[in-house]
Scaffold this motif. Sequence first.
Motif: not given
Length: 132
Positions: A41-52, A85-89, A94-97, A102-106
């Motif tokens: 099941k999808v976690v964090g409907m509408g909550d990008i932080r929870a999904q990240i 919205a992704f960048g705001k978190h 970054r704590s996983f980096f 190397a990294s790409t955000l699309i």
Amino acid sequence: SRDAIEVEKPWVQAIPFFLGVASDDRLLCTAGITARDAEGKVVGMGDIRAQIEQCFRNVGDVLHAAGADYGDVLKWTMYTTDIVAFGKHGELWRSFFINKPASTLIEVSRLVIPEMLVEIEAIARVPAKTKA
């Protein structure tokens, strides 16, 4: 050769691919990992932080199943439907980096399920097994 990396989550049995595949030269490639719970099941409907957070936990499950961890990631590729919205978190993702991979955000128009806001994949080295 290639080794399928299996993760013990019931929903994985229904998809036509493995969440990770490792090669003999100790390279692991994950599939695009989304914010699903153990039942799919999808976690964090509408909550990008929870999904990240869930995406990175799920990638961690694949890494650990292969004998690797976040510090072994060579490259992250992250897809989102809202790059602002992704960048705001950034402090979160970054704590996983670990070890500055190397990294790409699309930004994409949508993901496979409309409620999904994030999908993350990794390429990692799998440490050589030590003899006990």
